[in-house]
Design a protein around this motif. Structure first.
Motif, PDB file in Angstrom:
ATOM      1  N   SER A  65       0.815  -1.212   0.000  1.00 22.41           N
ATOM      2  CA  SER A  65       0.000   0.000   0.000  1.00 22.41           C
ATOM      3  C   SER A  65       0.853   1.269   0.000  1.00 22.41           C
ATOM      4  N   GLY A  66       1.829   1.318   0.876  1.00 25.84           N
ATOM      5  CA  GLY A  66       2.617   2.533   1.028  1.00 25.84           C
ATOM      6  C   GLY A  66       3.702   2.718  -0.007  1.00 25.84           C
ATOM      7  N   THR A  67       4.610   1.764  -0.090  1.00 22.92           N
ATOM      8  CA  THR A  67       5.769   1.925  -0.959  1.00 22.92           C
ATOM      9  C   THR A  67       5.425   1.698  -2.421  1.00 22.92           C
ATOM     10  N   LEU A  68       4.774   0.595  -2.720  1.00 19.60           N
ATOM     11  CA  LEU A  68       4.533   0.263  -4.125  1.00 19.60           C
ATOM     12  C   LEU A  68       3.405   1.092  -4.740  1.00 19.60           C
ATOM     13  N   LYS A  69       2.302   1.250  -4.023  1.00 14.73           N
ATOM     14  CA  LYS A  69       1.169   1.980  -4.595  1.00 14.73           C
ATOM     15  C   LYS A  69       1.354   3.496  -4.511  1.00 14.73           C
ATOM     16  N   LYS A  70       1.594   3.992  -3.309  1.00 13.02           N
ATOM     17  CA  LYS A  70       1.636   5.438  -3.114  1.00 13.02           C
ATOM     18  C   LYS A  70       2.935   6.078  -3.600  1.00 13.02           C
ATOM     19  N   LYS A  71       4.062   5.505  -3.224  1.00 11.78           N
ATOM     20  CA  LYS A  71       5.347   6.132  -3.562  1.00 11.78           C
ATOM     21  C   LYS A  71       5.791   5.835  -4.990  1.00 11.78           C
ATOM     22  N   GLN A  72       5.615   4.571  -5.440  1.00 13.93           N
ATOM     23  CA  GLN A  72       6.075   4.213  -6.777  1.00 13.93           C
ATOM     24  C   GLN A  72       4.972   4.305  -7.821  1.00 13.93           C
ATOM     25  N   GLY A  73       3.730   4.463  -7.401  1.00  8.65           N
ATOM     26  CA  GLY A  73       2.627   4.642  -8.327  1.00  8.65           C
ATOM     27  C   GLY A  73       2.215   3.385  -9.089  1.00  8.65           C
ATOM     28  N   LEU A  74       2.518   2.213  -8.565  1.00  7.55           N
ATOM     29  CA  LEU A  74       2.160   0.966  -9.233  1.00  7.55           C
ATOM     30  C   LEU A  74       0.720   0.582  -8.905  1.00  7.55           C
ATOM     31  N   THR A  75       0.076  -0.123  -9.834  1.00 10.05           N
ATOM     32  CA  THR A  75      -1.282  -0.604  -9.612  1.00 10.05           C
ATOM     33  C   THR A  75      -1.209  -2.073  -9.225  1.00 10.05           C
ATOM     34  N   ILE A  76      -1.701  -2.385  -8.042  1.00  2.48           N
ATOM     35  CA  ILE A  76      -1.683  -3.760  -7.548  1.00  2.48           C
ATOM     36  C   ILE A  76      -3.114  -4.284  -7.547  1.00  2.48           C
ATOM     37  N   THR A  77      -3.302  -5.436  -8.182  1.00  5.76           N
ATOM     38  CA  THR A  77      -4.622  -6.057  -8.215  1.00  5.76           C
ATOM     39  C   THR A  77      -4.615  -7.292  -7.329  1.00  5.76           C
ATOM     40  N   SER A  78      -5.799  -7.686  -6.877  1.00  5.55           N
ATOM     41  CA  SER A  78      -5.910  -8.918  -6.100  1.00  5.55           C
ATOM     42  C   SER A  78      -7.139  -9.675  -6.577  1.00  5.55           C
ATOM     43  N   ASP A  79      -6.983 -10.976  -6.717  1.00  6.72           N
ATOM     44  CA  ASP A  79      -8.073 -11.852  -7.116  1.00  6.72           C
ATOM     45  C   ASP A  79      -8.221 -12.925  -6.048  1.00  6.72           C
ATOM     46  N   LYS A  80      -9.465 -13.233  -5.709  1.00  7.38           N
ATOM     47  CA  LYS A  80      -9.716 -14.278  -4.725  1.00  7.38           C
ATOM     48  C   LYS A  80      -9.898 -15.601  -5.466  1.00  7.38           C
ATOM     49  N   VAL A  81      -9.136 -16.608  -5.075  1.00  2.73           N
ATOM     50  CA  VAL A  81      -9.228 -17.920  -5.716  1.00  2.73           C
ATOM     51  C   VAL A  81     -10.138 -18.829  -4.897  1.00  2.73           C
ATOM     52  N   GLN A  82     -10.390 -20.028  -5.402  1.00  3.14           N
ATOM     53  CA  GLN A  82     -11.369 -20.922  -4.787  1.00  3.14           C
ATOM     54  C   GLN A  82     -11.055 -21.291  -3.341  1.00  3.14           C
ATOM     55  N   ASP A  83      -9.800 -21.410  -2.994  1.00  2.00           N
ATOM     56  CA  ASP A  83      -9.463 -21.803  -1.622  1.00  2.00           C
ATOM     57  C   ASP A  83      -9.547 -20.643  -0.633  1.00  2.00           C
ATOM     58  N   GLY A  84      -9.981 -19.486  -1.090  1.00  2.00           N
ATOM     59  CA  GLY A  84     -10.190 -18.339  -0.215  1.00  2.00           C
ATOM     60  C   GLY A  84      -9.010 -17.396  -0.096  1.00  2.00           C
ATOM     61  N   GLN A  85      -7.851 -17.761  -0.639  1.00  2.00           N
ATOM     62  CA  GLN A  85      -6.687 -16.877  -0.585  1.00  2.00           C
ATOM     63  C   GLN A  85      -6.742 -15.861  -1.712  1.00  2.00           C
ATOM     64  N   ARG A  86      -6.006 -14.787  -1.520  1.00  2.00           N
ATOM     65  CA  ARG A  86      -5.911 -13.757  -2.551  1.00  2.00           C
ATOM     66  C   ARG A  86      -4.580 -13.880  -3.267  1.00  2.00           C
ATOM     67  N   ILE A  87      -4.637 -13.649  -4.569  1.00  2.00           N
ATOM     68  CA  ILE A  87      -3.428 -13.609  -5.408  1.00  2.00           C
ATOM     69  C   ILE A  87      -3.196 -12.146  -5.753  1.00  2.00           C
ATOM     70  N   TYR A  88      -2.043 -11.634  -5.376  1.00  2.00           N
ATOM     71  CA  TYR A  88      -1.698 -10.237  -5.663  1.00  2.00           C
ATOM     72  C   TYR A  88      -0.774 -10.185  -6.867  1.00  2.00           C
ATOM     73  N   ARG A  89      -1.000  -9.153  -7.723  1.00  2.00           N
ATOM     74  CA  ARG A  89      -0.179  -8.945  -8.923  1.00  2.00           C
ATOM     75  C   ARG A  89      -0.024  -7.450  -9.169  1.00  2.00           C
ATOM     76  N   ILE A  90       1.048  -7.104  -9.853  1.00  2.00           N
ATOM     77  CA  ILE A  90       1.197  -5.742 -10.349  1.00  2.00           C
ATOM     78  C   ILE A  90       0.598  -5.722 -11.738  1.00  2.00           C
ATOM     79  N   ALA A  91      -0.363  -4.838 -11.946  1.00  2.00           N
ATOM     80  CA  ALA A  91      -1.031  -4.743 -13.240  1.00  2.00           C
ATOM     81  C   ALA A  91      -0.050  -4.244 -14.298  1.00  2.00           C
ATOM     82  N   ALA A  92      -0.164  -4.814 -15.481  1.00  2.00           N
ATOM     83  CA  ALA A  92       0.756  -4.453 -16.576  1.00  2.00           C
ATOM     84  C   ALA A  92       0.495  -3.101 -17.145  1.00  2.00           C
TER      85      ALA A  92
END
Length: 92
Positions: A65-92
């Motif tokens: 949230s702080g370093t990657l999104k706010k300071k570096q301006g990257l877009t991070i997405t998260s998808d919830k998979v069937q087992d209930g965990q989230r997969i985080y990725r940097i959007a292209a």
């Protein structure tokens, strides 16, 4: 009768060897490792990131949230998979 403490001096080579035993490779930062994990096509779960970097879950979320999104301006997405965990990725 006084007891004397036994002290040992750590040499430069021993310090270097101790650093290399950690989870972070020499010459890389934990933030750059986090970014590399999130840039993988399959992304990374919070458990994978925590195990790889050695941070607790709340620290990983804070860095995203702080370093990657706010300071570096990257877009991070998260998808919830069937087992209930989230997969985080940097959007292209």
């Amino acid at each position: 009768m006084s007891k004397q403490k036994k002290t040992t001096k750590v040499t430069g080579r021993a310090k270097t060897a101790k650093k290399k035993q950690g989870t972070v490779a020499a010459g890389t930062t934990k933030i750059s490792q986090l970014e590399a994990l999130l840039r993988r096509p399959e992304g990374a779960t919070l458990d994978q990131i925590s195990a790889s970097i050695g941070w607790q879950a709340h620290s990983v979320r804070g860095a995203m949230s702080g370093t990657l999104k706010k300071k570096q301006g990257l877009t991070i997405t998260s998808d919830k998979v069937q087992d209930g965990q989230r997969i985080y990725r940097i959007a292209a």
